[in-house]
Motif scaffolding. Structure first.
Motif, short mmCIF file in Angstrom:
data_model
loop_
_atom_site.label_atom_id
_atom_site.label_comp_id
_atom_site.label_asym_id
_atom_site.label_seq_id
_atom_site.Cartn_x
_atom_site.Cartn_y
_atom_site.Cartn_z
N SER A 14 152.67 -83.66 91.23
CA SER A 14 151.30 -83.33 91.62
C SER A 14 150.31 -83.41 90.47
O SER A 14 149.10 -83.40 90.70
N PHE A 15 150.80 -83.53 89.21
CA PHE A 15 149.84 -83.55 88.10
C PHE A 15 150.27 -84.32 86.86
O PHE A 15 149.51 -84.36 85.87
N GLU A 16 151.45 -84.95 86.82
CA GLU A 16 151.84 -85.64 85.60
C GLU A 16 152.69 -86.88 85.86
O GLU A 16 153.25 -87.05 86.94
N ASP A 17 152.78 -87.72 84.83
CA ASP A 17 153.62 -88.91 84.88
C ASP A 17 155.08 -88.51 84.98
O ASP A 17 155.50 -87.51 84.38
N ILE A 18 155.86 -89.30 85.70
CA ILE A 18 157.29 -89.04 85.86
C ILE A 18 158.05 -90.35 85.68
O ILE A 18 157.65 -91.39 86.20
N TYR A 19 159.15 -90.26 84.95
CA TYR A 19 160.08 -91.36 84.79
C TYR A 19 161.40 -90.96 85.40
O TYR A 19 161.86 -89.83 85.23
N PHE A 20 162.04 -91.89 86.12
CA PHE A 20 163.32 -91.57 86.73
C PHE A 20 164.14 -92.84 86.95
O PHE A 20 163.62 -93.96 86.85
N VAL A 21 165.42 -92.65 87.20
CA VAL A 21 166.35 -93.75 87.46
C VAL A 21 166.89 -93.58 88.87
O VAL A 21 167.27 -92.49 89.28
N PHE A 22 166.90 -94.69 89.59
CA PHE A 22 167.45 -94.73 90.94
C PHE A 22 168.30 -95.99 91.07
O PHE A 22 167.80 -97.10 90.87
N ARG A 23 169.58 -95.81 91.36
CA ARG A 23 170.52 -96.93 91.52
C ARG A 23 170.47 -97.90 90.35
O ARG A 23 170.44 -99.12 90.51
N GLY A 24 170.43 -97.33 89.13
CA GLY A 24 170.49 -98.13 87.91
C GLY A 24 169.19 -98.75 87.47
O GLY A 24 169.12 -99.39 86.42
N LYS A 25 168.11 -98.56 88.22
CA LYS A 25 166.81 -99.11 87.84
C LYS A 25 165.88 -97.97 87.44
O LYS A 25 165.91 -96.90 88.03
N ARG A 26 165.05 -98.23 86.41
CA ARG A 26 164.10 -97.23 85.94
C ARG A 26 162.77 -97.39 86.65
O ARG A 26 162.31 -98.50 86.90
N ASP A 48 161.04 -102.68 83.48
CA ASP A 48 162.08 -103.51 82.86
C ASP A 48 162.66 -102.77 81.66
O ASP A 48 162.29 -101.61 81.38
N ASP A 49 163.55 -103.40 80.93
CA ASP A 49 164.22 -102.76 79.80
C ASP A 49 163.27 -102.37 78.66
O ASP A 49 163.57 -101.48 77.88
N GLU A 50 162.12 -103.02 78.58
CA GLU A 50 161.13 -102.71 77.55
C GLU A 50 160.11 -101.68 78.01
O GLU A 50 159.20 -101.32 77.27
N GLY A 51 160.22 -101.23 79.25
CA GLY A 51 159.29 -100.23 79.78
C GLY A 51 158.04 -100.82 80.40
O GLY A 51 157.08 -100.10 80.68
N ASN A 52 158.04 -102.11 80.66
CA ASN A 52 156.91 -102.77 81.32
C ASN A 52 157.08 -102.71 82.83
O ASN A 52 158.18 -102.89 83.35
N GLY A 53 155.98 -102.50 83.53
CA GLY A 53 156.02 -102.51 84.98
C GLY A 53 156.29 -103.91 85.51
O GLY A 53 155.61 -104.85 85.10
N VAL A 54 157.29 -104.04 86.37
CA VAL A 54 157.64 -105.37 86.88
C VAL A 54 157.48 -105.48 88.40
O VAL A 54 157.42 -106.58 88.93
N LEU A 55 157.45 -104.35 89.09
CA LEU A 55 157.32 -104.39 90.55
C LEU A 55 156.64 -103.11 91.02
O LEU A 55 157.19 -102.03 90.85
N ASP A 56 155.44 -103.25 91.57
CA ASP A 56 154.75 -102.08 92.12
C ASP A 56 155.50 -101.59 93.35
O ASP A 56 155.88 -102.39 94.20
N ILE A 57 155.70 -100.26 93.43
CA ILE A 57 156.33 -99.70 94.62
C ILE A 57 155.35 -98.89 95.45
O ILE A 57 155.53 -98.73 96.65
N ILE A 58 154.30 -98.39 94.80
CA ILE A 58 153.26 -97.64 95.52
C ILE A 58 151.97 -97.70 94.72
O ILE A 58 151.97 -97.62 93.50
#
Length: 95
Positions: A14-26, A48-58
């Motif tokens: 509700s108020f901050e950035d979140i990083y998580f892993v789901f089925r081996g993908k970050r 991706d492995d360097e922390g760059n966004g590669v696919l928007d999900i929402i």
């Protein structure tokens, strides 16, 4: 959920950035961003492995924090059209 509880995850969403892993993908989400009363946004992507966004999900705009949270909770974004609650046992929340 490894690394915390789904309740705490959604509270932080509700108020901050979140990083998580789901089925081996970050993944990354901004959580709910506010741009003034009645103007909120949620963005999330696969990384991706360097922390760059590669696919928007929402990437949605909402009229309230609660509406953004409900949208994220109920959209079938994960696996085979499942919600975050359906797959919470497969998620690792990372800082």
């Amino acid at each position: 959920m490894e690394g915390g509880t789904i309740k705490d995850f959604m509270y932080c969403f509700s108020f901050e950035d979140i990083y998580f892993v789901f089925r081996g993908k970050r993944y990354f989400t901004t959580g709910v961003e506010g741009y003034g009363e009645g103007n909120y946004r949620v963005y999330g992507c696969e990384l991706d492995d360097e922390g760059n966004g590669v696919l928007d999900i929402i990437d949605v705009e909402c009229t309230s924090i609660q509406k953004c949270i409900e949208l994220f909770e109920n959209l079938p974004l994960w696996g085979e059209g499942k919600t975050i609650y359906d797959v919470e046992s497969e998620i690792t929340w990372i800082d």
